[in-house]
Design an enzyme around this catalytic site. Structure first.
Site, PDB file in Angstrom:
ATOM      1  N   ARG A 121       0.820  -1.224   0.000  1.00  0.00           N
ATOM      2  CA  ARG A 121       0.000   0.000   0.000  1.00  0.00           C
ATOM      3  C   ARG A 121       0.850   1.268   0.000  1.00  0.00           C
ATOM      4  O   ARG A 121       0.318   2.376  -0.135  1.00  0.00           O
ATOM      5  CB  ARG A 121      -0.962  -0.016   1.189  1.00  0.00           C
ATOM      6  CG  ARG A 121      -2.072  -1.062   0.984  1.00  0.00           C
ATOM      7  CD  ARG A 121      -2.898  -1.234   2.226  1.00  0.00           C
ATOM      8  NE  ARG A 121      -3.656  -0.041   2.541  1.00  0.00           N
ATOM      9  CZ  ARG A 121      -4.037   0.282   3.783  1.00  0.00           C
ATOM     10  NH1 ARG A 121      -3.729  -0.503   4.797  1.00  0.00           N
ATOM     11  NH2 ARG A 121      -4.731   1.375   3.996  1.00  0.00           N
TER      12      ARG A 121
ATOM     13  N   GLN B  51      11.659 -15.050   6.389  1.00  0.00           N
ATOM     14  CA  GLN B  51      10.355 -15.712   6.421  1.00  0.00           C
ATOM     15  C   GLN B  51       9.929 -15.880   4.961  1.00  0.00           C
ATOM     16  O   GLN B  51       9.636 -14.900   4.281  1.00  0.00           O
ATOM     17  CB  GLN B  51       9.327 -14.853   7.178  1.00  0.00           C
ATOM     18  CG  GLN B  51       8.002 -15.581   7.354  1.00  0.00           C
ATOM     19  CD  GLN B  51       6.855 -14.668   7.758  1.00  0.00           C
ATOM     20  OE1 GLN B  51       6.911 -13.448   7.583  1.00  0.00           O
ATOM     21  NE2 GLN B  51       5.812 -15.252   8.297  1.00  0.00           N
TER      22      GLN B  51
ATOM     23  N   GLU C 227      -8.554 -10.830  17.433  1.00  0.00           N
ATOM     24  CA  GLU C 227      -8.395 -10.045  16.208  1.00  0.00           C
ATOM     25  C   GLU C 227      -9.757  -9.504  15.776  1.00  0.00           C
ATOM     26  O   GLU C 227     -10.789 -10.149  15.972  1.00  0.00           O
ATOM     27  CB  GLU C 227      -7.784 -10.905  15.099  1.00  0.00           C
ATOM     28  CG  GLU C 227      -6.308 -11.174  15.303  1.00  0.00           C
ATOM     29  CD  GLU C 227      -5.490  -9.892  15.416  1.00  0.00           C
ATOM     30  OE1 GLU C 227      -5.189  -9.283  14.391  1.00  0.00           O
ATOM     31  OE2 GLU C 227      -5.165  -9.479  16.547  1.00  0.00           O
TER      32      GLU C 227
ATOM     33  N   ALA D  36      31.435  38.181  -2.964  1.00  0.00           N
ATOM     34  CA  ALA D  36      30.159  37.793  -3.568  1.00  0.00           C
ATOM     35  C   ALA D  36      30.383  37.208  -4.957  1.00  0.00           C
ATOM     36  O   ALA D  36      31.200  37.707  -5.729  1.00  0.00           O
ATOM     37  CB  ALA D  36      29.245  39.007  -3.663  1.00  0.00           C
TER      38      ALA D  36
END
Ligand code: UD1
Ligand code: CA
Length: 448
Positions: A18, A78, A158, A366
């Site tokens: 998302r 995993q 849940e 400058a």
């Protein structure tokens, strides 16, 4: 009493679809650091404090970031996303090694603090098997609900599996859990996937611990601290919370922020005493600002060091590798990159100083530009101390200007200038007496 050992498992396997980004979710930044960096910064460190990071497949970049932050971090992959308990068990080997306290934190929850994790561990030392971080959700939809019996936590339900009555509960699971490290595996291995999503839910550890006659408790914190990030909008919300914290900490440390809500800080910004930051300043990572420094409005600073009593801006840009010595002054519309300015150097207006070393008390006029790039390579400019570089000078690097040398305005300097020398490179001036008046009257006559 010896300190308790800990294992912190960071779950960072989330795809973050998302976020609509090719960057893994936990590598997005707030306050100049990745989400993973914030989480790891809160994790216990030092002797007896181990860290394991569970990453998804093809997450080399996440692994690299974890190792950069904590070289001792153990990385586990995993391979299939079968739920939060399944993710924790990917780190079985680390859990088996045995720590007093096992902490599970989510990699996408970057606002968690070290203090809160310490509070969460405290009940374990008093015999609880499990402590869950809870918060009162303004809108609990989607969160796991904490089911209490008096002060004891009985279960976490849940949202998808909760009854109407349970859904009315606003005390929610933040996702952070502390477990007795020696009993953790016996609990985790009992977690099944008989729920509406068919996932192995870490939250089921609570009910299992209770069945085993063990105690589970809730430690509460604010919702702001446990905001999880799934979208770019939530990333921006977390950034806002983090910025508020950093500004508050800066002001608590004595920094004057005239309009704090307009100043953007990084998590690692350091300040001396009596620093003033004017409105609309952006400070990126790796910045330290010394005593008495003033940063004027609309300045942008990244990976730079400002010595004491330095003045910067307004409208100044310090890019990585810039260091301003004590009392140095960088004025408006000046950009510096990989530049060391020794104490007292002045670059007051409209200059680019890149790949340069400028000796103490030199004055850079400058419009001076270090021409550091020839289209292929970067080259260095070295200016000695007490030099005066006239206005609108181009210093074509590699070049070296001696100490106390004087460069006439408008020069394009391509050869080294020795100490105490004056160098001037400009076309001779032509002056024609009365020519302007003659020119003007001729033009006036022609005008229709
Ligand atoms: C989880 C909690 C919920 C809590 C909420 C707080 C569970 C089952 N639910 O729900 O009680 O209120 O967080 O935000 O724990 N992850 C993996 N591998 C997986 C699944 C998840 O690494 O197989 C990681 C995710 O990347 C994420 C974290 O675990 O960082 C939480 O997973 P997520 O699916 O977002 O859980 P929630 O539904 O938000
Ligand atoms: Ca989540």
């Amino acid at each position: 009493m010896t300190a308790r050992t800990s294992l912190t498992i960071v779950l960072a396997a989330g795809e973050g679809t998302r976020m609509r980004s090719s960057l893994p979710k936990v590598l997005h930044s707030i306050a100049g650091e990745s989400l993973l960096a914030h989480v790891l910064a809160a994790a216990p460190r030092g002797e007896g404090a181990a860290v394991a990071v569970v990453v998804g497949p093809q997450h080399d970049a996440v692994e690299k970031e974890a190792k950069r932050l904590r070289s001792d971090a153990a990385i586990f992959v995993q391979r299939e996303r079968l739920g939060t308990a399944h993710a924790v068990l990917a780190a079985r080997e680390a859990i088996t090694r045995g720590a007093d306290d096992l902490l599970v934190v989510f990699g996408d929850t970057p606002l968690i603090t070290a203090e809160t994790l310490a509070r969460l561990r405290a009940p374990l030392s008093q015999g609880a098997a499990l402590a869950v971080l809870g918060f009162r959700a303004a809108d609990p939809t989607g969160y796991g609900r904490l089911l209490l019996d008096g002060s004891k936590l009985v279960a976490i339900r849940e949202h998808a599996d909760a009854s109407e009555a349970e859904r009315a509960i606003t005390l929610c699971n933040a996702g952070v859990m502390a477990m007795d490290g020696r009993r953790a595996l016996a609990i985790l291995d009992k977690i099944g996937n008989a729920n509406s999503k068919g996932e192995y839910y870490l939250v089921d550890a609570v009910a299992i611990a209770r069945e085993q006659g063990l105690d589970a408790v809730v430690i509460e914190t604010s919702e702001d601290e446990v905001r999880g990030i799934n979208t770019k909008a939530q990333l921006a919300q977390a950034e806002a919370v983090m910025q508020t914290r950093l500004r508050q900490a800066a002001m608590d440390a004595g920094v004057t922020l005239i309009a704090p809500e307009t100043v953007h800080l990084a998590a690692d910004t350091t300040f001396g005493r009596d620093v003033t930051i004017e409105p609309f300043v952006v400070i990126g990572p790796g910045v330290s600002i010394g005593d008495g420094a003033v940063v004027h409005s609309f300045s942008h600073i990244v990976q730079s060091k400002l010595g004491s009593n330095t003045l910067l801006g307004p409208f100044a840009r310090l890019r990585p590798g810039t260091s301003l010595g004590d009392g140095a002054k960088i004025g408006n519309f000046v950009e510096a990159k990989a530049a060391v300015l020794e104490p007292g150097v002045k670059v007051n207006h409209l200059s680019y100083i890149g790949d340069a070393h400028v000796g103490a008390h030199s004055n850079i006029g400058a419009g001076t530009i270090t021409c550091n790039y020839d289209g292929f390579n970067k080259h260095k400019t070295v200016i000695g101390e007490g030099a005066f570089i006239g206005t609108n000078t181009s210093l074509v690097a590699p070049i070296s200007i001696g100490a106390r040398a004087y460069i006439g305005s408008g020069s394009v300097i391509t050869r080294d200038v020795p100490d105490d020398a004056l160098a001037l490179e400009r076309s001779p001036q032509t002056t024609k007496e009365g020519a302007a008046a003659r020119f003007r009257s001729a033009k006036l006559r022609q005008k229709k």
